[in-house]
Design an enzyme around this catalytic site. Sequence first.
Site, short mmCIF file in Angstrom:
data_model
loop_
_atom_site.label_atom_id
_atom_site.label_comp_id
_atom_site.label_asym_id
_atom_site.label_seq_id
_atom_site.Cartn_x
_atom_site.Cartn_y
_atom_site.Cartn_z
N CYS A 1 -4.57 13.12 12.67
CA CYS A 1 -5.75 12.01 13.03
C CYS A 1 -5.56 11.24 13.77
CB CYS A 1 -4.83 11.21 11.50
SG CYS A 1 -3.73 9.73 11.91
N LYS B 1 13.94 17.08 9.49
CA LYS B 1 13.40 15.21 10.10
C LYS B 1 13.24 15.00 9.14
CE LYS B 1 9.71 13.91 13.15
NZ LYS B 1 10.26 13.67 14.63
N ARG C 1 0.62 14.71 13.21
CA ARG C 1 1.04 14.62 11.29
C ARG C 1 1.05 15.76 10.38
NH1 ARG C 1 -1.06 9.29 9.05
NH2 ARG C 1 0.58 8.96 8.25
N SER D 1 11.70 12.74 7.50
CA SER D 1 9.45 11.99 6.80
C SER D 1 9.63 11.33 5.42
CB SER D 1 9.25 13.38 6.49
OG SER D 1 8.04 13.26 6.03
N VAL D 2 9.00 9.92 5.19
CA VAL D 2 8.41 9.80 4.79
C VAL D 2 7.66 9.89 3.28
CG1 VAL D 2 7.27 7.33 3.53
CG2 VAL D 2 8.80 7.14 5.43
N LYS E 1 1.09 -1.27 0.38
CA LYS E 1 -0.08 0.06 0.47
C LYS E 1 0.73 1.51 0.15
CE LYS E 1 -1.78 1.68 4.19
NZ LYS E 1 -1.29 2.58 4.85
N ASN E 2 1.79 1.09 0.88
CA ASN E 2 2.90 2.14 0.79
C ASN E 2 3.41 2.51 -0.15
OD1 ASN E 2 0.77 3.33 2.97
ND2 ASN E 2 2.81 2.86 4.99
N ARG F 1 -4.53 10.90 4.45
CA ARG F 1 -3.80 11.44 4.38
C ARG F 1 -2.77 11.46 3.28
NH1 ARG F 1 -2.52 14.10 9.17
NH2 ARG F 1 -0.94 14.42 7.95
N ASP G 1 4.87 0.94 12.69
CA ASP G 1 3.70 0.47 12.20
C ASP G 1 3.82 -0.85 12.61
OD1 ASP G 1 3.16 2.82 10.26
OD2 ASP G 1 3.87 2.70 8.38
N ARG H 1 -8.84 0.03 5.34
CA ARG H 1 -7.80 0.92 3.99
C ARG H 1 -6.39 -0.14 3.32
NH1 ARG H 1 -6.75 6.24 7.22
NH2 ARG H 1 -5.43 6.48 5.41
N ILE I 1 7.71 7.66 16.92
CA ILE I 1 7.44 8.41 15.40
C ILE I 1 6.15 9.09 15.87
CG2 ILE I 1 6.62 8.20 13.17
CD1 ILE I 1 9.46 7.24 13.66
C1 EPZ Z 1 4.02 6.82 6.04
O1 EPZ Z 1 3.83 8.58 6.64
C2 EPZ Z 1 3.68 6.29 6.33
N1 EPZ Z 1 1.91 6.37 5.12
C3 EPZ Z 1 2.79 5.71 7.42
O2 EPZ Z 1 2.41 5.13 7.80
C4 EPZ Z 1 4.17 5.60 8.22
O3 EPZ Z 1 3.84 5.00 10.23
C5 EPZ Z 1 4.79 6.48 8.94
O4 EPZ Z 1 5.22 6.68 7.32
C6 EPZ Z 1 6.26 6.45 9.02
O5 EPZ Z 1 6.75 4.82 8.97
C7 EPZ Z 1 2.48 5.62 4.09
O6 EPZ Z 1 3.74 5.71 3.41
C8 EPZ Z 1 1.19 6.49 3.18
P1 EPZ Z 1 6.58 11.05 8.21
P2 EPZ Z 1 4.18 9.76 6.58
O7 EPZ Z 1 5.98 11.86 7.76
O8 EPZ Z 1 4.59 10.20 5.43
C9 EPZ Z 1 7.14 14.20 11.20
C10 EPZ Z 1 -0.56 3.14 7.81
O9 EPZ Z 1 -0.21 2.26 9.06
N2 EPZ Z 1 6.66 14.96 10.37
O10 EPZ Z 1 7.41 9.83 8.31
O11 EPZ Z 1 3.00 10.37 6.95
C11 EPZ Z 1 5.39 13.30 11.59
O12 EPZ Z 1 4.02 13.94 12.43
C12 EPZ Z 1 1.08 4.53 7.71
O13 EPZ Z 1 0.64 2.27 6.71
C13 EPZ Z 1 6.37 16.07 10.41
O14 EPZ Z 1 6.68 16.75 11.96
O15 EPZ Z 1 4.99 9.79 7.88
C14 EPZ Z 1 5.72 11.91 12.44
O16 EPZ Z 1 5.67 12.18 13.67
C15 EPZ Z 1 0.24 4.74 9.51
N3 EPZ Z 1 6.55 17.04 9.64
C16 EPZ Z 1 7.14 11.51 11.57
O17 EPZ Z 1 7.54 13.38 11.04
C17 EPZ Z 1 6.38 16.71 8.21
O18 EPZ Z 1 6.21 17.88 7.13
C18 EPZ Z 1 6.96 10.78 10.79
O19 EPZ Z 1 6.16 11.17 9.55
C19 EPZ Z 1 6.37 15.69 8.33
C20 EPZ Z 1 6.20 14.75 9.43
#
Ligand code: EPZ
Length: 420
Positions: A118, A163, A123, A165-166, A22-23, A94, A308, A400, A330
């Site tokens: 969420c 930071k 996030r 971020s994926v 999915k991701n 999201r 996850d 989902r 995270i």
């Molecule tokens: C991805 O979300 C995944 N979603 C998430 O999977 C996964 O939990 C997450 O990465 C972490 O591995 C998809 O790939 C679609 P991040 P993402 O940006 O990209 C903070 C699942 O269950 N942050 O790496 O939204 C954020 O709040 C889902 O399949 C900021 O502060 O995650 C978090 O604490 C849920 N500012 C951390 O960074 C930003 O601009 C990591 O988030 C972006 C992120």
Amino acid sequence: MDKFIINGPCKLKGKVNISGSKNASLPILAATLLFDKPVEISNLPGVKDIETMLKLLESLGLKVNRNKKKKSVKIFKSKKIKTQASYSLVKTMRAGILVLGPLITKYKKAITSLPGGCLIGERPVNHHLSALKKLGMKYNIIKGYIHATAHKNLNGKKIIFSKISVGATENLIMAACLAKGTTILKNCAIEPEIRDLINFLNKAGAKIKWIGRRSIKITGVKSLNQVKYKVMGDRIECGTFCVAAVLTSGNLQIKGFDPKLIRTELTLLKKIGAKIKTSLNEINIEGKKNLNSLKNLATKEYPDFPTDLQAQFMVLLCRANGISKITENIFENRFLHVGELRRLGAKINVKNNQAVILGNNSFQGAELMSSDLRASVALVLAALIAKGKSIINRIYHLDRGYENLEIKLKKLGVKIKRIH
Ligand code: EPZ
């Protein structure tokens, strides 16, 4: 709303095939906005988030021909591309924010709903926005929407993410792909799903190169070529089935996923007591009766232990001998499953971002409520070892991200029924 009824306890045995990720699919689908030529993507999982992303692409004017049986989709550009991504679609997923990078670099205009918080955390998307701004995007937030424009092509720049971020890494890779000049991204996320996005774009003629452990160099190209691409297997689904095998003292042959990509998880499962044999795209995993606790399990960015899989490992540690500790680094609020697990008999204490699990728990079936995707699957796992009947409500969360979960579990010997 659908629910699952599970009669436990049970032991999982047999062969299971891992679905497409999915991701990895979500950013790859968003990236189809970068193309003028047709794109064909296969190994798409049949899950709700993919449907939502395809609807979003259609709403933006792309033509989407999905073949659900073949798990593939052909996507063509139409004459009328729109650049507004509506709240009604982004609020349910999201990952809708991932269309911002492609739209702004290709069409110089985008209005995308700003994703709200969420259940698992706030996030924010500040790192997506500030990095795109460095490439030349201008934006205002008006009535919940990001109104973004670029006067001309985005310009390549050096960006150091403060930071990891994926999503921000993915958005920037896509935007830089068609920007003028060279972009260097530093402190990037290096999840396998990001490598899959890069492989997809490079196959279509993009120029994206790893130049260090967390550094990527992207040389902008004018356009991308027609391409066919097969999405990688789902890392988290694979990890979930590994946990299920160990949890139920079962024995699974898990196919369709490269074990090297979940080395950390497999090492942890061995420590807990699993017997594991791996070969190319196959994991044979067996659980035994006595499981060991983990003193300090902490979620962290890849290649460390993924957030996850935190909920799933927590269920497993409820069965282990002795006390375990999990730290969630995270997301601020990712212990939503704890309250429900307690209803089955789990003994877990939570303080801030740490959960202490008193092991040797035995579970009694109960009626439970799903909260988010991974918390929901943790409840399913818990129901597998609970004595008697468990009812899991609101499984739309699960739908989902897990393809045919109940069909796969049934084949492995679980007494599970979906009630509409
Ligand atoms: C991805 O979300 C995944 N979603 C998430 O999977 C996964 O939990 C997450 O990465 C972490 O591995 C998809 O790939 C679609 P991040 P993402 O940006 O990209 C903070 C699942 O269950 N942050 O790496 O939204 C954020 O709040 C889902 O399949 C900021 O502060 O995650 C978090 O604490 C849920 N500012 C951390 O960074 C930003 O601009 C990591 O988030 C972006 C992120």
